[in-house]
Scaffold this active site. Structure first.
Site, PDB file in Angstrom:
ATOM      1  N   ASN A   7       0.877  -1.169   0.000  1.00 11.84           N
ATOM      2  CA  ASN A   7       0.000   0.000   0.000  1.00 11.84           C
ATOM      3  C   ASN A   7       0.919   1.225   0.000  1.00 11.84           C
ATOM      4  O   ASN A   7       1.336   1.708   1.040  1.00 11.84           O
ATOM      5  CB  ASN A   7      -0.879  -0.070   1.264  1.00 11.84           C
ATOM      6  CG  ASN A   7      -1.930   0.997   1.291  1.00 11.84           C
ATOM      7  OD1 ASN A   7      -1.866   1.978   0.568  1.00 11.84           O
ATOM      8  ND2 ASN A   7      -2.912   0.804   2.155  1.00 11.84           N
ATOM      9  N   ARG A  95      -2.451  -2.013  -3.566  1.00  6.38           N
ATOM     10  CA  ARG A  95      -3.496  -0.986  -3.651  1.00  6.38           C
ATOM     11  C   ARG A  95      -3.090  -0.032  -4.783  1.00  6.38           C
ATOM     12  O   ARG A  95      -1.975   0.491  -4.794  1.00  6.38           O
ATOM     13  CB  ARG A  95      -3.574  -0.211  -2.343  1.00  6.38           C
ATOM     14  CG  ARG A  95      -4.447   1.007  -2.469  1.00  6.38           C
ATOM     15  CD  ARG A  95      -4.391   1.826  -1.198  1.00  6.38           C
ATOM     16  NE  ARG A  95      -5.125   3.048  -1.362  1.00  6.38           N
ATOM     17  CZ  ARG A  95      -4.671   4.249  -1.012  1.00  6.38           C
ATOM     18  NH1 ARG A  95      -3.457   4.371  -0.501  1.00  6.38           N
ATOM     19  NH2 ARG A  95      -5.398   5.312  -1.172  1.00  6.38           N
ATOM     20  N   HIS A 183     -11.264   5.853  -2.074  1.00  8.53           N
ATOM     21  CA  HIS A 183     -11.427   5.145  -0.781  1.00  8.53           C
ATOM     22  C   HIS A 183     -12.285   3.894  -0.951  1.00  8.53           C
ATOM     23  O   HIS A 183     -12.893   3.406   0.011  1.00  8.53           O
ATOM     24  CB  HIS A 183     -12.122   6.043   0.271  1.00  8.53           C
ATOM     25  CG  HIS A 183     -11.290   7.181   0.764  1.00  8.53           C
ATOM     26  ND1 HIS A 183     -11.834   8.411   1.050  1.00  8.53           N
ATOM     27  CD2 HIS A 183      -9.976   7.269   1.051  1.00  8.53           C
ATOM     28  CE1 HIS A 183     -10.880   9.225   1.488  1.00  8.53           C
ATOM     29  NE2 HIS A 183      -9.744   8.537   1.489  1.00  8.53           N
ATOM     30  N   ARG A 244      -7.599  19.472   2.301  1.00  4.47           N
ATOM     31  CA  ARG A 244      -8.213  19.646   0.975  1.00  4.47           C
ATOM     32  C   ARG A 244      -9.540  20.373   1.103  1.00  4.47           C
ATOM     33  O   ARG A 244     -10.283  20.153   2.062  1.00  4.47           O
ATOM     34  CB  ARG A 244      -8.461  18.290   0.317  1.00  4.47           C
ATOM     35  CG  ARG A 244      -7.193  17.581  -0.064  1.00  4.47           C
ATOM     36  CD  ARG A 244      -7.506  16.216  -0.653  1.00  4.47           C
ATOM     37  NE  ARG A 244      -6.690  15.203  -0.018  1.00  4.47           N
ATOM     38  CZ  ARG A 244      -6.935  13.897  -0.064  1.00  4.47           C
ATOM     39  NH1 ARG A 244      -7.981  13.450  -0.728  1.00  4.47           N
ATOM     40  NH2 ARG A 244      -6.141  13.050   0.539  1.00  4.47           N
ATOM     41  N   GLU A 387      -8.104  -1.771   5.255  1.00  4.92           N
ATOM     42  CA  GLU A 387      -7.923  -1.819   3.802  1.00  4.92           C
ATOM     43  C   GLU A 387      -6.975  -2.946   3.387  1.00  4.92           C
ATOM     44  O   GLU A 387      -7.187  -3.595   2.362  1.00  4.92           O
ATOM     45  CB  GLU A 387      -7.403  -0.466   3.305  1.00  4.92           C
ATOM     46  CG  GLU A 387      -8.460   0.619   3.384  1.00  4.92           C
ATOM     47  CD  GLU A 387      -7.884   2.021   3.375  1.00  4.92           C
ATOM     48  OE1 GLU A 387      -7.174   2.373   4.337  1.00  4.92           O
ATOM     49  OE2 GLU A 387      -8.150   2.757   2.427  1.00  4.92           O
TER      50      GLU A 387
END
Ligand code: ADP
Length: 406
Positions: A7, A95, A183, A244, A387
């Site tokens: 990842n 990922r 996501h 962000r 994840e």
């Protein structure tokens, strides 16, 4: 089957090793080994954990590929080697942040797939170069082992066109300017986990998953698939995030470019790294620090928090409208899993949807627990997103193709 998960990001590389037997366990096990390279600190470090506790810290080479190699070799070297030989690894799962329009599910990495990941670099400039480095390094060390790309966009591939298309000239959509969502690996894991925790079938549930980390997005999930999400063409759209901006009037950008002598790169930095909670508070985008500062009387921290919660509530309302109702609201990732304050303030404004939070359960919430009152029409879950386990699961399923295609 031993599955190595990669990842990779711009300043860190996370990796872990799972061993999955004949059947998938109901709950994610601890990885056998967990290795991380952190280039964001000085000096850069490789940190290894086995069985959940730290066992080794090494200086990490600045050369990224060399660092990746050293990370992989800790599996067989060092004080507590996990494997006798790297040949024991069966699959490697990566990922991959952006699958574009083409990749709608996990995919075996071939030279063509690698070329496509490279072609998509402009859409994920901070991540795809690291993914490609990881893939090449694994091939160099482990040879022709099957490597599988698990895309963060894939879970959103079934969002209907009327939600994926921007109201701009249609040719742009044909050129790939559309809402992809991100996501996805976390949203998929949480949706599956929510059904398991509630002892319900996925097809019975309308779920809104709130992934609230530094980056943040919601997914509206019906029948176990995402039918809407807040992020879009890039991970900038949607919620107000740590640094962000989320959705803003695009004319602001045109105004700044025309009138403020600002370059495109500066604008990019402002929107991705200097906006959101950090932009308003001015100090950082770290939710813990902002809440602490607001508790100390800082008004700007209070404004940032109010904006964050209000935008989150509005987006949950919008996702509930897409779903035509709601059965389960999930909070996950750094803020979602840890901030009782954010959960309480968010749920407070959503009682009209049948969401009733038990404030005591919320204050003491543990991972994977239900914090709704018994009479709440909507269950409210706190789920620890995993994840890496989801990626390992995808690799395991990929191998058992007969199971996958049932
Ligand atoms: P990333 O998107 O980088 O993986 P994380 O999921 O780790 O991020 O989330 C990081 C965010 O979680 C930070 O804003 C951090 O302040 C927040 N966070 C972590 N613990 C808490 C807490 N106890 N209370 C509030 N926010 C928290």
């Amino acid at each position: 089957m031993k599955i190595l998960v990669f990842n990779g990001g711009s300043s860190s590389q996370k990796s872990c090793l799972y061993d999955i037997g004949e059947t998938l366990p109901d709950s994610p096990p601890h990885p056998l080994w967990d290795g991380q390279i952190d280039w964001g600190i000085s000096p850069a470090q490789i940190i290894i954990k086995t069985g959940g506790s730290k066992t080794m810290t090494l200086p990490a080479p600045r050369d990224r590929r060399q660092a990746l190699k050293e990370l992989i070799f800790t599996l067989i070297h060092g004080d507590q080697p996990i494997l006798n030989s790297l040949n024991e690894i069966h699959r490697v799962g990566h990922r991959v942040v952006h699958g574009g329009s083409r990749y709608q599910q996990s995919t075996l990495i071939t030279p063509q797939v690698e070329a496509e990941i490279e072609r998509l670099i402009p859409l994920a400039p901070n991540h795809h170069p690291s993914h490609l480095e990881g893939i090449a390094t694994v091939r160099q060390i482990l040879g022709d082992i099957p490597q599988i790309a698990v895309f963060d966009t894939a879970f959103h591939a079934q969002i209907p066109d009327f939600l994926a298309t921007y109201p701009i000239p249609y040719q742009w959509f044909e050129q790939g300017i559309r809402r992809y969502g991100f996501h996805g690996i976390s949203h998929q894991y949480c949706a599956h986990r929510a059904a398991y925790l509630l002892r319900r079938e996925s097809h019975e549930l309308r779920i809104i998953n709130c992934h609230l980390g530094n980056g943040a997005s919601l997914a509206a999930i019906r029948n176990g698939i995402s039918i809407n999400t807040t992020m879009g063409f890039t991970p900038l759209e949607g919620l107000m995030m740590g640094t962000r901006c989320g959705s803003i009037d695009p004319s602001i950008l045109i105004y700044l470019l025309k009138n403020q002598n600002i370059s495109i790169d500066e604008l990019n930095t402002l929107l991705f790294h200097e906006s959101g909670l950090k932009g308003i508070w001015g100090k950082s985008g770290d939710m813990r620090e902002i809440i602490a500062s607001w508790n100390g009387g800082d008004k700007r921290a209070g404004l940032a928090l109010e904006m964050y919660i209000e935008r989150l509530k509005s987006a949950i309302g919008s996702m509930a409208a897409t779903l035509g109702g709601l059965d389960c609201l999930v909070f996950t990732a750094g803020v979602g899993e840890n901030s009782a304050f954010v959960r309480e303030r968010t749920c407070d404004g959503l009682r009209f949807l049948g969401i009733k939070l038990d404030t005591t359960l919320n204050e003491h919430a543990t991972s994977d627990s239900d914090i709704a009152t018994p009479d709440s029409r909507v269950r409210i879950l706190v789920i620890h997103t995993q994840e890496d386990w989801q990626i390992a699961t995808e690799c395991w399923l990929y191998n058992c193709s007969s199971l996958r295609r049932l």
